[in-house]
Design an enzyme around this catalytic site. Structure first.
Site, mmCIF file in Angstrom:
data_model
loop_
_atom_site.group_PDB
_atom_site.id
_atom_site.type_symbol
_atom_site.label_atom_id
_atom_site.label_comp_id
_atom_site.label_asym_id
_atom_site.label_seq_id
_atom_site.Cartn_x
_atom_site.Cartn_y
_atom_site.Cartn_z
ATOM 1 N N TYR A 55 0.672 -1.295 0.079
ATOM 2 C CA TYR A 55 -0.150 0.283 -0.395
ATOM 3 C C TYR A 55 1.014 1.277 -0.247
ATOM 4 C CZ TYR A 55 -3.778 -3.100 1.696
ATOM 5 O OH TYR A 55 -4.563 -4.633 1.481
ATOM 6 N N HIS A 125 0.574 -11.741 1.362
ATOM 7 C CA HIS A 125 -0.548 -10.491 0.206
ATOM 8 C C HIS A 125 -1.103 -12.084 -1.101
ATOM 9 C CE1 HIS A 125 -1.774 -6.331 -0.643
ATOM 10 N NE2 HIS A 125 -2.427 -7.180 -0.308
ATOM 11 N N SER A 204 -13.101 -5.218 1.116
ATOM 12 C CA SER A 204 -13.552 -4.697 0.220
ATOM 13 C C SER A 204 -15.258 -5.104 0.653
ATOM 14 C CB SER A 204 -13.444 -4.891 -0.349
ATOM 15 O OG SER A 204 -11.816 -4.269 -1.484
ATOM 16 N N PRO A 205 -15.768 -4.369 2.338
ATOM 17 C CA PRO A 205 -16.969 -5.522 2.413
ATOM 18 C C PRO A 205 -17.907 -4.241 1.864
ATOM 19 C CG PRO A 205 -16.149 -3.943 4.541
ATOM 20 C CD PRO A 205 -15.178 -4.086 3.119
ATOM 21 N N LEU A 206 -17.750 -3.075 1.356
ATOM 22 C CA LEU A 206 -19.036 -2.363 1.000
ATOM 23 C C LEU A 206 -18.510 -1.998 -0.349
ATOM 24 C CD1 LEU A 206 -18.369 0.558 3.951
ATOM 25 C CD2 LEU A 206 -19.511 -1.339 3.768
ATOM 26 N N ARG A 208 -16.287 -1.574 -2.585
ATOM 27 C CA ARG A 208 -15.510 -0.942 -3.226
ATOM 28 C C ARG A 208 -15.822 0.480 -3.762
ATOM 29 N NH1 ARG A 208 -10.325 -3.121 -4.641
ATOM 30 N NH2 ARG A 208 -10.989 -5.533 -4.714
#
Length: 333
Positions: A55, A125, A204-206, A208
């Site tokens: 990141y 990762h 990314s539970p929403l 993105r």
């Protein structure tokens, strides 16, 4: 904040994915704004913070390390190696490298960036398919024995790979994209995690930002936003996917929560070993997300929301061909 278990760690039921404070969705916020988000999350009861060497090519770990070092005893720290930025003649590029040497290098860099002596949960990762998973996990187990890592995890792998890895060293957590519009973990990975006693960490539970209902025009995305090449975010596919949101938002309103809270509450109700880690760059969205821990869903509400957005009616695969080739997760036929 309710809590859940990740191996030996008792963590907040909703963690914080730190990625977009430095990476991925266009121009990141300033370091000062990132600091405000991190400290506000800690003050609100978040005790799981998730970052990675990739990141911002180290920038995110440096931000988390600088801001959170004074509070290190108050939270569980997760990071990832095996995919990082490597300097070439024409600049820094993303490289997947699961060799033992690369894993050791990435971990040492992460420890330095995070300003800590030990990482609580260290993930691979991506599985480098050129390297047997047993070799990569073996190198990670060496880090545990050396006291540099407390527990290890995997990201974006299949149930078969999880079981191979777990035979080498206990796997504490598996992290994979999971939301109403990405249901792949339901094929086998959720069960595999339950069987071996691992937590499932949902990134990314929403979806993105799709499930927040606030992203209505993908043409506004920054040129470097990682969603641009994702098939679900192409203008044609996204227009089709937007049509699913009106009845979904209406159900959220009926249940007395926001669309984002409904998406997170759905994950929390799916299984007790699931820990979602939404990310955000805004304080109001942070507190909205954490409010999902208070949302109660009946079995009827769960069935209704699952019928509205699922693998049968979402248009487009989640990754372009290159991204699909880099993951090991099962796919629906």
């Amino acid at each position: 904040m309710p809590t859940r278990q990740i191996g030996p760690f008792t963590v907040s039921a909703i963690g914080l994915g730190c990625m977009n404070l430095s990476h991925a969705y266009g121009v990141p916020p300033s370091p000062e704004e990132g600091e405000r988000i991190l400290l506000a999350a800690l003050d609100a009861g978040v005790t799981l913070f998730d970052t990675a060497a990739l990141y911002g090519f180290g920038a995110n770990e440096k931000l988390v390390g600088r801001v959170m070092k004074p509070h290190r005893s108050r939270f569980t720290l997760a990071s990832k190696g095996g995919m990082a930025g490597v300097q070439f003649d024409d600049g820094v590029k993303r490289v997947i490298d699961g060799s033992p040497a690369a894993i050791r290098r990435d971990c040492e860099n992460s420890l330095r960036h995070l300003q800590t002596d030990v990482i609580d949960l260290y993930y691979l990762h991506r599985w480098d398919k050129r390297v047997p998973i047993e070799d990569s996990v073996g190198a990670m187990s060496d880090l545990v024995r050396a006291g540099k890592v407390q527990t290890i995890g995997l990201s974006e792998v299949s149930a078969a790979t999880i079981r191979k890895a777990h035979a080498v060293h206990p796997i504490t957590a598996v992290q994979t994209e999971y939301s109403l519009w990405t249901r792949n973990p339901e094929i086998a990975v959720l069960d595999a995690c339950r069987d071996i006693g691992a937590a499932f960490v949902a990134f990314s539970p929403l979806a993105r930002a799709y499930l927040t209902g606030r992203l209505t025009d993908v043409s506004t995305l920054d040129a470097k936003d990682i969603r641009r090449p994702m098939p679900r975010f192409s203008p044609e596919n996204y227009a089709a996917n937007l049509k699913l949101l009106a009845p979904y938002a209406a159900l959220a309103d009926e249940l007395g929560c926001t669309p984002a809270q409904l998406a997170l509450a759905w994950l929390l109700h799916k299984a007790p070993h699931i820990v979602p880690i939404p990310g955000t760059t805004r304080l109001d969205h942070l507190h909205e997300d954490l409010g999902a821990a208070e949302v109660q869903l009946s079995a009827d509400a769960m069935a209704r929301v699952e019928a509205l957005i699922n693998q049968h009616n979402v248009v487009g695969p989640r990754y372009a061909p290159q991204g699909t080739g880099e993951v090991d997760t099962e796919n629906f036929a």
